[in-house]
Design a protein around this motif. Structure first.
Motif, PDB file in Angstrom:
ATOM      1  N   TYR A  22      65.832  35.301  25.014  1.00  7.96           N
ATOM      2  CA  TYR A  22      65.718  36.172  26.071  1.00  7.96           C
ATOM      3  C   TYR A  22      66.388  37.709  25.970  1.00  7.96           C
ATOM      4  O   TYR A  22      66.960  37.794  25.178  1.00  7.96           O
ATOM      5  CB  TYR A  22      66.761  35.277  27.317  1.00  7.96           C
ATOM      6  CG  TYR A  22      68.081  34.960  26.883  1.00  7.96           C
ATOM      7  CD1 TYR A  22      68.955  35.937  27.092  1.00  7.96           C
ATOM      8  CD2 TYR A  22      68.594  33.708  26.058  1.00  7.96           C
ATOM      9  CE1 TYR A  22      70.373  35.600  26.704  1.00  7.96           C
ATOM     10  CE2 TYR A  22      69.549  33.405  25.928  1.00  7.96           C
ATOM     11  CZ  TYR A  22      70.573  34.342  26.145  1.00  7.96           C
ATOM     12  OH  TYR A  22      71.953  34.096  25.713  1.00  7.96           O
ATOM     13  N   ALA A  41      64.311  36.892  30.965  1.00  5.76           N
ATOM     14  CA  ALA A  41      63.050  37.051  29.962  1.00  5.76           C
ATOM     15  C   ALA A  41      62.275  38.384  30.219  1.00  5.76           C
ATOM     16  O   ALA A  41      62.309  39.087  30.786  1.00  5.76           O
ATOM     17  CB  ALA A  41      62.377  35.605  30.194  1.00  5.76           C
ATOM     18  N   ALA A  95      59.889  33.379  30.902  1.00  8.14           N
ATOM     19  CA  ALA A  95      60.965  32.794  31.582  1.00  8.14           C
ATOM     20  C   ALA A  95      60.713  31.261  32.038  1.00  8.14           C
ATOM     21  O   ALA A  95      61.521  30.305  31.985  1.00  8.14           O
ATOM     22  CB  ALA A  95      61.341  33.347  32.919  1.00  8.14           C
ATOM     23  N   LEU A 142      61.786  29.709  28.820  1.00  9.04           N
ATOM     24  CA  LEU A 142      62.720  29.675  28.648  1.00  9.04           C
ATOM     25  C   LEU A 142      63.573  28.559  29.335  1.00  9.04           C
ATOM     26  O   LEU A 142      64.418  27.862  28.896  1.00  9.04           O
ATOM     27  CB  LEU A 142      63.250  30.891  28.979  1.00  9.04           C
ATOM     28  CG  LEU A 142      64.788  31.341  28.999  1.00  9.04           C
ATOM     29  CD1 LEU A 142      65.494  31.201  27.713  1.00  9.04           C
ATOM     30  CD2 LEU A 142      65.382  32.521  29.437  1.00  9.04           C
TER      31      LEU A 142
END
Length: 186
Positions: free
Chosen positions: A103, A125, A131, A134
């Motif tokens: 990130y 991110a 994201a 993530l």
């Protein structure tokens, strides 16, 4: 300065021992098994997500929560002078379960007493799509028993735009922090 740091370390160590001795291991029904929220998808029509710096977003996540319902957070002098602890290559996997290079930036609001299971982390991110992945990785790898002697009652991972939040704390507080985060989506 050295005496203060030594004293704080001593107090935190004794708190950890007290927490380990005074709190039995929780049953398998809490922690990640009791997770809520899950990672939301990063569809192209997804809202832009929370706006501002991660510090500003964290302040808004904590907004409206009475001080007596929040654990004492790690002080700025223990967070490299920042209000919230920066996530680094050395502490990222412990705090969020993924390496720091996964990130763009990250911060954590950790309890100052390690015998209290409380952690709120924000990650940014490179994009909403990054994201979304993530959030899945954090959901799979963040450990609600990272404190060893105590376990968070609830683990919530949520994504909004390019920001991911990881909440690990008691169930009631986790739900209120999650609602505050969701209200920031825009």
């Amino acid at each position: 300065m050295k005496k203060s740091a030594f004293f704080l370390a001593l107090v935190m160590g004794l708190s950890l021992l007290a927490g380990c001795a005074g709190k039995p291991a929780s049953s398998g029904s809490s922690g990640s098994a009791g997770s809520a929220g899950g990672a939301s998808s990063g569809a192209s029509s997804a809202p832009a997500g929370p706006q501002g710096t991660l510090e500003e977003i964290m302040d808004k996540v904590f907004e409206g929560i009475p001080e007596d319902e929040m654990p004492m957070l790690m002080p700025a002098d223990m967070n490299e002078g920042s209000k919230y602890m920066p996530l680094t290559a050395d502490n990222s996997e412990y705090n969020v379960g993924v390496p720091r290079d996964a990130y763009k930036e990250g911060i954590a609001a950790e309890s100052a007493i390690s015998a209290i299971a409380h952690s709120v982390c924000l990650l940014r991110a490179d994009s909403a799509e990054a994201a979304a992945q993530l959030a899945k990785d954090v959901e799979a790898n963040a450990d609600p028993r990272k404190w060893v002697c105590v376990e968070a009652e609830k683990k919530i991972v949520r994504q909004s735009g390019d920001v991911v939040i990881l909440i690990m704390t008691n169930a009631d507080l986790a739900d209120r922090l999650d609602a505050n985060f969701q209200a920031l989506a825009g």
